[in-house]
Design a protein around this motif. Structure first.
Motif, short mmCIF file in Angstrom:
data_model
loop_
_atom_site.label_atom_id
_atom_site.label_comp_id
_atom_site.label_asym_id
_atom_site.label_seq_id
_atom_site.Cartn_x
_atom_site.Cartn_y
_atom_site.Cartn_z
N SER A 123 0.79 -1.15 0.01
CA SER A 123 0.00 0.03 0.13
C SER A 123 0.90 1.14 -0.01
CB SER A 123 -1.10 -0.13 1.07
OG SER A 123 -1.63 -1.04 1.06
N MET A 145 -8.58 2.63 -2.35
CA MET A 145 -8.36 2.13 -0.79
C MET A 145 -8.70 3.29 0.08
SD MET A 145 -4.27 0.83 -0.94
CE MET A 145 -3.48 2.36 -1.85
N LEU A 146 -8.71 4.60 -0.32
CA LEU A 146 -9.59 5.53 0.59
C LEU A 146 -11.06 5.12 0.66
CD1 LEU A 146 -7.54 8.73 -0.45
CD2 LEU A 146 -7.19 7.26 1.85
N LEU A 177 -11.59 2.35 2.90
CA LEU A 177 -11.38 2.45 4.30
C LEU A 177 -12.35 3.32 4.92
CD1 LEU A 177 -9.34 2.49 6.62
CD2 LEU A 177 -8.26 4.71 5.69
N VAL A 185 -14.41 2.24 8.17
CA VAL A 185 -14.90 3.13 9.27
C VAL A 185 -16.29 3.40 9.62
CG1 VAL A 185 -14.11 5.36 10.20
CG2 VAL A 185 -12.56 3.95 9.02
#
Length: 287
Positions: free
Chosen positions: A30, A266-267, A270, A274
């Motif tokens: 990553s 990826m963001l 994520l 969350v």
């Protein structure tokens, strides 16, 4: 009962192999993708300057930015459909089916197709969705249409149908586990107090199984966001999501932009995870 205390040296020692593996398999790759997304040179050298131009060019392209929203919308749609279908399947297997042999047989029928590759399962949908496919033949046989319908193959509808079939079991699995842990005495006590079945489900069963629902939805979300094989096989060249954009940039040698899209993926994942963890404490899944 374990005698190892939390945050003790023994606990850290036991966690060390997993931490090393996660660092090598997840963290380092990553970080490498993140670094490549900031490349400023024309070719790979350690002396490349880190710049924001790659991200600026990406966000200046309305098509690329729109794919972020389309991918998130597709994930939300599949999560909603698989969430309902998965919970119905899980409730039927865990509550309605009382014989363990029947439950095991039905579960195996659902699981066995997943022993094959996801690519093969995606391609297997093409004979069903085509103009002369099984679905169109069935619609014409029933008299619902006079001519083949072209909205199934090479369309977002076909992609959604294939993804629902691929990921519904992911949504159902954790719910089955949670439903099996709900004591029957709770439902019986509520019914003895004259609570209607819908109230028993909504006030007792569903809250106790919510961690399983969240786990299943996280699994579906991550898979849909990263799915490129199903979109490529069913959507052809007419449909694309962020995962396909990564492959397109990589095949054309544009590694920097492929890394930018990878970072966006990826963001997005994520943020989604969350948000899911803020809804419910998934550690209850192991109770």
């Amino acid at each position: 009962m374990s005698t190892i205390r939390e945050r003790s040296p023994a606990a850290y020692l036991l966690a060390l192999p997993a931490a090393l593996w996660m660092t090598a398999a997840v963290v380092v790759p990553s970080m490498l993708i993140l670094w490549v997304s900031f490349w400023g040179g024309r070719r790979f050298t350690w002396e490349n300057h880190l710049v924001l131009d790659n991200y600026a060019r990406f966000f200046r392209n309305e098509t690329y930015v729109g794919l972020i929203g389309e991918t998130a919308l597709q994930a939300a749609k599949i999560m909603a459909i698989t969430g309902v279908l998965g919970y119905c399947i899980a409730y039927f297997l865990a509550v309605m089916v009382t014989r363990n042999s029947v439950r095991l047989t039905l579960f195996l029928i659902l699981v066995i197709p997943f022993w094959t590759s996801a690519v093969i399962r995606s391609i297997a949908w093409i004979p069903f969705l085509g103009v002369n496919g099984v679905i169109n033949q069935a619609l014409m046989f029933l008299g619902l249409t006079d001519a083949p319908v072209e909205i199934f193959l090479y369309s977002r509808t076909g992609i959604s149908m294939a993804q629902v079939s691929l990921y519904t079991l992911l949504a159902a699995g954790p719910v089955v586990y949670m439903l099996r842990n709900v004591p029957n005495q709770l439902r019986e006590a509520a019914m003895c107090l004259k609570a209607p079945p819908i109230v028993v489900f909504w006030r007792i069963v569903f809250p106790l199984t919510l961690p399983g629902v969240i786990i299943g939805q996280v699994l579906v979300f991550l898979n849909v966001m990263a799915d490129f094989a199903t979109v490529a096989a069913i959507g052809g060249n007419k449909q694309a999501l962020l995962g396909n954009l990564v492959l397109l940039f990589y095949d054309s040698g544009q590694l920097r932009y492929a890394a930018v899209v990878g970072v966006m993926l990826m963001l997005s994942m994520l943020v989604g995870v969350v948000v899911a963890l803020r809804v419910v404490d998934i550690r209850r899944l192991g109770e």
